[in-house]
Design a protein around this motif. Structure first.
Motif, mmCIF file in Angstrom:
data_model
loop_
_atom_site.group_PDB
_atom_site.id
_atom_site.type_symbol
_atom_site.label_atom_id
_atom_site.label_comp_id
_atom_site.label_asym_id
_atom_site.label_seq_id
_atom_site.Cartn_x
_atom_site.Cartn_y
_atom_site.Cartn_z
ATOM 1 N N ALA A 1 0.849 -1.195 0.000
ATOM 2 C CA ALA A 1 0.000 0.000 0.000
ATOM 3 C C ALA A 1 0.877 1.235 0.000
ATOM 4 O O ALA A 1 1.863 1.292 0.710
ATOM 5 N N VAL A 2 0.509 2.212 -0.782
ATOM 6 C CA VAL A 2 1.263 3.458 -0.856
ATOM 7 C C VAL A 2 1.070 4.189 0.467
ATOM 8 O O VAL A 2 -0.046 4.339 0.939
ATOM 9 N N HIS A 3 2.164 4.637 1.079
ATOM 10 C CA HIS A 3 2.127 5.168 2.439
ATOM 11 C C HIS A 3 1.562 6.575 2.559
ATOM 12 O O HIS A 3 1.186 6.984 3.635
ATOM 13 N N GLU A 4 1.495 7.301 1.493
ATOM 14 C CA GLU A 4 1.118 8.712 1.565
ATOM 15 C C GLU A 4 -0.198 8.937 0.829
ATOM 16 O O GLU A 4 -0.347 8.530 -0.310
ATOM 17 N N PRO A 5 -1.178 9.562 1.478
ATOM 18 C CA PRO A 5 -2.433 9.814 0.757
ATOM 19 C C PRO A 5 -2.208 10.773 -0.411
ATOM 20 O O PRO A 5 -1.375 11.668 -0.338
ATOM 21 N N LEU A 6 -2.936 10.538 -1.479
ATOM 22 C CA LEU A 6 -2.799 11.385 -2.663
ATOM 23 C C LEU A 6 -3.566 12.681 -2.483
ATOM 24 O O LEU A 6 -4.690 12.665 -1.972
ATOM 25 N N PRO A 7 -2.983 13.809 -2.911
ATOM 26 C CA PRO A 7 -3.749 15.063 -2.912
ATOM 27 C C PRO A 7 -4.949 14.909 -3.853
ATOM 28 O O PRO A 7 -4.905 14.119 -4.799
ATOM 29 N N ASN A 8 -6.004 15.656 -3.598
ATOM 30 C CA ASN A 8 -7.226 15.533 -4.394
ATOM 31 C C ASN A 8 -6.980 15.694 -5.888
ATOM 32 O O ASN A 8 -7.557 14.978 -6.692
ATOM 33 N N GLY A 9 -6.152 16.655 -6.275
ATOM 34 C CA GLY A 9 -5.864 16.874 -7.693
ATOM 35 C C GLY A 9 -5.205 15.666 -8.337
ATOM 36 O O GLY A 9 -5.532 15.287 -9.457
ATOM 37 N N ALA A 10 -4.282 15.041 -7.614
ATOM 38 C CA ALA A 10 -3.605 13.850 -8.141
ATOM 39 C C ALA A 10 -4.590 12.687 -8.232
ATOM 40 O O ALA A 10 -4.594 11.944 -9.223
ATOM 41 N N ARG A 11 -5.436 12.531 -7.233
ATOM 42 C CA ARG A 11 -6.446 11.457 -7.252
ATOM 43 C C ARG A 11 -7.381 11.638 -8.449
ATOM 44 O O ARG A 11 -7.706 10.695 -9.150
ATOM 45 N N LYS A 12 -7.793 12.872 -8.686
ATOM 46 C CA LYS A 12 -8.693 13.168 -9.811
ATOM 47 C C LYS A 12 -8.010 12.817 -11.135
ATOM 48 O O LYS A 12 -8.617 12.202 -12.007
ATOM 49 N N ALA A 13 -6.748 13.208 -11.293
ATOM 50 C CA ALA A 13 -6.010 12.914 -12.527
ATOM 51 C C ALA A 13 -5.886 11.405 -12.732
ATOM 52 O O ALA A 13 -6.062 10.912 -13.854
ATOM 53 N N ILE B 1 7.423 7.017 -9.087
ATOM 54 C CA ILE B 1 7.938 8.259 -9.672
ATOM 55 C C ILE B 1 7.993 9.351 -8.605
ATOM 56 O O ILE B 1 9.003 10.042 -8.469
ATOM 57 N N HIS B 2 6.924 9.476 -7.827
ATOM 58 C CA HIS B 2 6.855 10.484 -6.753
ATOM 59 C C HIS B 2 7.978 10.267 -5.733
ATOM 60 O O HIS B 2 8.646 11.219 -5.318
ATOM 61 N N THR B 3 8.197 9.015 -5.354
ATOM 62 C CA THR B 3 9.239 8.683 -4.370
ATOM 63 C C THR B 3 10.623 9.001 -4.922
ATOM 64 O O THR B 3 11.449 9.618 -4.233
ATOM 65 N N LEU B 4 10.881 8.602 -6.160
ATOM 66 C CA LEU B 4 12.200 8.886 -6.744
ATOM 67 C C LEU B 4 12.415 10.390 -6.940
ATOM 68 O O LEU B 4 13.546 10.870 -6.833
ATOM 69 N N ALA B 5 11.337 11.127 -7.205
ATOM 70 C CA ALA B 5 11.457 12.582 -7.371
ATOM 71 C C ALA B 5 11.936 13.239 -6.082
ATOM 72 O O ALA B 5 12.619 14.258 -6.120
ATOM 73 N N TYR C 1 18.379 3.348 -8.588
ATOM 74 C CA TYR C 1 17.426 3.865 -9.575
ATOM 75 C C TYR C 1 17.223 5.351 -9.343
ATOM 76 O O TYR C 1 17.033 5.781 -8.200
ATOM 77 N N THR C 2 17.282 6.126 -10.416
ATOM 78 C CA THR C 2 17.031 7.564 -10.330
ATOM 79 C C THR C 2 15.981 7.956 -11.364
ATOM 80 O O THR C 2 15.840 7.307 -12.401
ATOM 81 N N LEU C 3 15.276 9.023 -11.051
ATOM 82 C CA LEU C 3 14.240 9.515 -11.937
ATOM 83 C C LEU C 3 14.853 10.413 -13.010
ATOM 84 O O LEU C 3 15.673 11.272 -12.699
ATOM 85 N N ASP C 4 14.460 10.207 -14.255
ATOM 86 C CA ASP C 4 14.849 11.116 -15.324
ATOM 87 C C ASP C 4 13.744 12.161 -15.438
ATOM 88 O O ASP C 4 12.745 11.960 -16.124
ATOM 89 N N ARG C 5 13.911 13.256 -14.706
ATOM 90 C CA ARG C 5 12.877 14.293 -14.643
ATOM 91 C C ARG C 5 12.524 14.853 -16.019
ATOM 92 O O ARG C 5 11.362 15.110 -16.298
#
Length: 102
Positions: free
Chosen positions: A1-13, A27-31, A80-84
Motif C-alpha cells: 500500500a502506498v504510504h502517503e495519501p494522494l492530494p485531491n488533484g492527483a487522485r482526480k487525474a 515516480i513520486h518517491t524517486l522525485a 534507480y534515479t528519476l529522469d525528470r
C-alpha cells in the motif's frame, strides 16, 4: 500500500486518465530522492512487495523514465534515479495529444 495519501488533484487525474497508482508512487518517491534509491528502499518507502516494485521499475526503465546507475551499481545494490526531463516530456506530449495543441 502506498504510504502517503494522494492530494485531491492527483487522485482526480489518476481517475480521469486511469493511471497506475503504484507507478505514480514510484515516480513520486524517486522525485524526492534525487541521488536515487535501491529497489529495497523503494519497497520500504511504499510498503509494497519486491515483485510489484521491481515489475514497475523494469517498465519505467524500459520507457526511459527511470535510469539505472551502473556507476553506483555495487553488486546487488542497483541505484534507480528519476529522469525528470523524460517525465516532463511525457507529460507535455500527452497534454499536447489530449488537447490537440501544438
Amino acid at each position: 500500500a502506498v504510504h502517503e495519501p494522494l492530494p485531491n488533484g492527483a487522485r482526480k487525474a489518476i481517475d480521469v486518465f486511469g493511471a497506475n497508482v503504484m507507478r505514480g508512487a514510484i515516480i513520486h518517491t524517486l522525485a524526492s530522492h534525487p541521488k536515487g534509491l535501491t529497489s529495497g528502499q523503494i519497497e520500504r518507502e511504499l510498503d509494497a512487495s519486491y515483485q510489484t516494485v521491481f515489475r514497475h521499475l523494469k517498465s519505467l526503465v524500459a520507457e526511459g523514465a527511470v535510469l539505472v546507475d551502473d556507476e553506483v551499481n555495487q553488486g546487488r545494490r542497483t541505484i534507480y534515479t528519476l529522469d525528470r526531463s523524460a517525465i516532463e516530456r511525457a507529460l507535455a506530449d500527452y497534454r499536447r495529444y489530449l488537447l490537440q495543441a501544438d
